[in-house]
Enzyme design. Sequence first.
Site, mmCIF file in Angstrom:
data_model
loop_
_atom_site.group_PDB
_atom_site.id
_atom_site.type_symbol
_atom_site.label_atom_id
_atom_site.label_comp_id
_atom_site.label_asym_id
_atom_site.label_seq_id
_atom_site.Cartn_x
_atom_site.Cartn_y
_atom_site.Cartn_z
ATOM 1 N N THR A 73 39.436 38.818 47.065
ATOM 2 C CA THR A 73 38.597 39.992 46.845
ATOM 3 C C THR A 73 37.538 39.983 47.932
ATOM 4 O O THR A 73 36.695 39.092 47.991
ATOM 5 C CB THR A 73 37.932 39.957 45.461
ATOM 6 N N LYS A 108 40.052 46.846 43.261
ATOM 7 C CA LYS A 108 39.568 45.585 42.685
ATOM 8 C C LYS A 108 38.075 45.663 42.394
ATOM 9 O O LYS A 108 37.601 45.166 41.365
ATOM 10 C CB LYS A 108 39.866 44.422 43.636
ATOM 11 N N LYS A 159 29.575 37.576 44.299
ATOM 12 C CA LYS A 159 30.055 38.131 45.574
ATOM 13 C C LYS A 159 30.742 39.473 45.359
ATOM 14 O O LYS A 159 30.481 40.444 46.072
ATOM 15 C CB LYS A 159 31.006 37.123 46.232
#
Length: 295
Positions: free
Chosen positions: A96, A171, A239
Amino acid sequence: MKQIGFIGVGIMGKSMVRNLMKAGYEVHIYARTRAKVGDVISEGAVFHETIADCVKGRDAVITIVGFPQDVEEVYFDSGNILDSADKGTCLIDMTTTSPMLAEKLYEEGTRRGFHVLDAPVTGGDTGAKAGTLSILVGGDKEDYEACFPLFEAMGTNINYEGKAGCGQHCKLANQIMIAGALSGVCEAITYAREKGLDMDTFLRSVSTGAAGSRQLDLFGQKIIEKDYGPGFFIKHFIKDMKLALIEANKSGIDLGVLSQVLANYEELEAEGCGDLGTQALIKFYDEEHRCGGEE
């Protein structure tokens, strides 16, 4: 496709490697520390001391590393993937990461003669072990179709999202939903505890109603049992949420819930919780069990 290079043999990666081998692929792996991947080596994975050796001669190379800077390193640093893989190789980044970085990798990889896909996954360590991951793919559709059997070895819900970067956008939207759902689970458990409800009865009562969710199913019991083992690290979720906020800001979208959940997680990370699982968000609401105190 028969030979696969795989870089990022961590919590998720190990299970993905195992499922690829079960499907009949010859999997070549690279890791900084051989001892940490000894189990999958003993099961048949071929270990290499360098990224260059790992990716040479492979039909496809899969990466699932931690952070965007790790993606930059394994692909763009001198002597790494783009310099070492054979032209025509399918390069599949399942990390990701930033949609902008996915586009950069696609453009540079395509210029050098590779087939590049961004294919982040969702489903956690449970889905990785079971081979039931959702795989969100961006890039050229013909490359997606060529790699579909490879994806089938690791997942069951496999979708083409659009051009390069679209897998990453999907995502990030997924992570936005998780942030809201998991914070709701933690707040509800905090309330139920404070009001003296029996927690097992509480979970049983709400799990199949309108408040039921995948996050409740995965983490409700773990939260009650104070099991904070990582299926997905807090530091990695932070993140992801930051990447989502950057993209939202570019489009002028105000994501207030995501911003608040990120702030809560960042406070826990500052207290030393970054390597715990995402369900440790409950610690934000429990002063007696914050990361700096009793575990």
